[in-house]
Enzyme design. Structure first.
Site, mmCIF file in Angstrom:
data_model
loop_
_atom_site.group_PDB
_atom_site.id
_atom_site.type_symbol
_atom_site.label_atom_id
_atom_site.label_comp_id
_atom_site.label_asym_id
_atom_site.label_seq_id
_atom_site.Cartn_x
_atom_site.Cartn_y
_atom_site.Cartn_z
ATOM 1 N N HIS A 9 5.732 -0.497 -2.733
ATOM 2 C CA HIS A 9 5.372 0.300 -4.192
ATOM 3 C C HIS A 9 5.335 1.853 -3.967
ATOM 4 O O HIS A 9 4.789 2.381 -4.721
ATOM 5 C CB HIS A 9 3.839 -0.152 -4.646
ATOM 6 N N SER A 56 -4.758 -9.645 -3.387
ATOM 7 C CA SER A 56 -5.130 -10.661 -4.307
ATOM 8 C C SER A 56 -4.063 -11.485 -4.894
ATOM 9 O O SER A 56 -4.190 -12.587 -5.647
ATOM 10 C CB SER A 56 -5.903 -9.923 -5.383
ATOM 11 N N ASN A 75 0.722 -1.261 0.005
ATOM 12 C CA ASN A 75 0.229 0.098 -0.075
ATOM 13 C C ASN A 75 0.785 1.283 0.072
ATOM 14 O O ASN A 75 1.957 1.427 0.775
ATOM 15 C CB ASN A 75 -1.073 -0.132 1.202
HETATM 16 P P1 OAD Z 1 -6.041 -5.985 -5.067
HETATM 17 O O1 OAD Z 1 -7.333 -4.848 -5.315
HETATM 18 O O2 OAD Z 1 -5.541 -6.638 -6.321
HETATM 19 O O3 OAD Z 1 -6.693 -6.855 -4.060
HETATM 20 C C1 OAD Z 1 -7.369 -6.514 -2.901
HETATM 21 C C2 OAD Z 1 -7.674 -7.741 -2.115
HETATM 22 O O4 OAD Z 1 -8.215 -7.372 -0.930
HETATM 23 C C3 OAD Z 1 -8.398 -8.702 -2.671
HETATM 24 O O5 OAD Z 1 -8.020 -10.033 -2.402
HETATM 25 C C4 OAD Z 1 -9.744 -8.684 -1.869
HETATM 26 O O6 OAD Z 1 -10.731 -9.782 -1.752
HETATM 27 C C5 OAD Z 1 -9.162 -8.070 -0.383
HETATM 28 N N1 OAD Z 1 -10.201 -7.388 0.330
HETATM 29 C C6 OAD Z 1 -11.116 -6.412 -0.130
HETATM 30 N N2 OAD Z 1 -11.872 -5.991 1.102
HETATM 31 C C7 OAD Z 1 -11.226 -6.474 2.056
HETATM 32 C C8 OAD Z 1 -11.454 -6.246 3.502
HETATM 33 N N3 OAD Z 1 -12.301 -5.416 4.162
HETATM 34 N N4 OAD Z 1 -10.565 -6.777 4.384
HETATM 35 C C9 OAD Z 1 -9.497 -7.606 3.835
HETATM 36 N N5 OAD Z 1 -9.279 -7.887 2.480
HETATM 37 C C10 OAD Z 1 -10.385 -7.430 1.648
HETATM 38 O O7 OAD Z 1 -5.008 -5.112 -4.124
HETATM 39 P P2 OAD Z 1 -3.758 -5.634 -4.055
HETATM 40 O O8 OAD Z 1 -3.393 -7.198 -4.048
HETATM 41 O O9 OAD Z 1 -2.859 -4.866 -3.034
HETATM 42 O O10 OAD Z 1 0.325 -1.380 -7.176
HETATM 43 O O11 OAD Z 1 -2.940 -5.020 -5.264
HETATM 44 C C11 OAD Z 1 -1.316 -5.038 -5.498
HETATM 45 C C12 OAD Z 1 -1.123 -3.928 -6.292
HETATM 46 O O12 OAD Z 1 -1.679 -3.907 -7.586
HETATM 47 C C13 OAD Z 1 -1.189 -2.615 -5.542
HETATM 48 O O13 OAD Z 1 -0.051 -2.248 -4.813
HETATM 49 C C14 OAD Z 1 -0.981 -1.557 -6.706
HETATM 50 C C15 OAD Z 1 -2.033 -2.363 -7.907
HETATM 51 O O14 OAD Z 1 -1.554 -2.101 -9.241
HETATM 52 C C16 OAD Z 1 0.614 -0.380 -7.796
HETATM 53 O O15 OAD Z 1 -0.045 0.574 -7.864
HETATM 54 C C17 OAD Z 1 2.149 -0.160 -8.225
#
Ligand code: OAD
Length: 236
Positions: free
Chosen positions: A106, A176, A89
């Site tokens: 990131h 994710s 984040n």
């Molecule tokens: P994603 O949007 O890909 O995934 C979000 C995750 O959070 C999913 O697995 C959801 O099921 C989960 N989720 C949703 N609500 C939730 C809650 N209340 N509690 C817990 N989990 C919940 O986000 P990231 O995996 O963080 O990079 O994405 C990785 C990277 O992709 C980010 O850092 C960003 C993006 O492109 C850059 O911008 C460089």
């Protein structure tokens, strides 16, 4: 006695209950913005203003958001555990909750860095957001968001891998696991080390890591469950 080393890998889901959009859920940021235009090295070269505007909107969105119970429990666990937070984040909610060892994979939303001198970084404060997008820093350099764009290496990955390798307990929260190299941190966990994965809609990682315990819950509820599990394990 040494405290057990608890290493966390957090993603956008931990900040979702603070009101910050995730990226890939329904209605997430990448459904509403062209990712390669606003968050890639090519996109920044092509149209820096658009990229500054995108991140400035993210900053304005962050201003009134607060850390939630999941961020706070992680900070409180420092009483009994040696807690290391690795986060994908770019928000500052882990900092504001009080965690002391945080590695941003990131980048950081509230910072800008010089285009020509990557070591020169400036912090933005909330009061001056109206003057953004800033394209020039205090020293006259052209500035860019202090964000790791797609097509760029992840400078903190090596240290993150070391932290994960040294973990006694590894926890993945709210990601994710779509984006590498961050998603590959799981491969650095030593055999036999317990892994907990908190997410209401978790990716299937059992093939990668048979030792993973999935807590299918939102971050705040999942962290309370995990806190109980950890305190029951803790010898303190
Ligand atoms: P994603 O949007 O890909 O995934 C979000 C995750 O959070 C999913 O697995 C959801 O099921 C989960 N989720 C949703 N609500 C939730 C809650 N209340 N509690 C817990 N989990 C919940 O986000 P990231 O995996 O963080 O990079 O994405 C990785 C990277 O992709 C980010 O850092 C960003 C993006 O492109 C850059 O911008 C460089």
């Amino acid at each position: 006695m040494n405290k057990p080393r608890l290493v966390i890998s957090s993603g956008a889901g931990i900040s979702a209950e603070s009101g910050i959009s995730t990226f890939r859920d329904a209605g997430g940021l990448w459904e509403n913005y062209p990712v390669m235009e606003v968050c890639s090295a090519d996109g920044f070269r092509k149209n820096p203003r658009l990229v500054h505007e995108f991140y400035n909107a993210r900053r304005k969105d962050l201003v009134d958001k607060q850390p939630n119970a999941a961020h706070k429990i992680l900070a409180e666990l420092e009483e009994d555990f040696d807690v290391y937070v690795i986060t994908q984040n770019v928000d500052d909610l882990h900092e504001r909750a009080g965690s002391s060892k945080i590695l941003h994979l990131h980048g950081e939303l509230m910072k800008l860095r010089s285009v020509s001198r990557p070591d020169y970084v400036e912090s933005l404060d909330m009061e001056h957001l109206e003057s953004c997008p800033e394209t020039k820093g205090k020293n006259g350099d052209y500035m860019r968001p202090h964000i790791v764009f797609f097509q760029e290496p992840v400078p903190n990955m090596e240290l993150a891998a070391e932290w994960v390798h040294d973990a006694d307990i590894f926890v993945v929260i709210g990601t994710s696991l779509n984006v590498y190299p961050a998603a590959g941190l799981l491969h650095y966990v030593r055999p036999g080390i317990p892994i907990y994965y908190i997410d209401p809609n978790p990716a299937d990682i059992t093939i990668l890591s048979p030792q993973v315990h999935v807590i299918k819950a939102k971050a705040t509820e999942g962290m309370k469950i995990l806190e109980d599990i950890l305190r029951a394990r803790s010898p303190i």
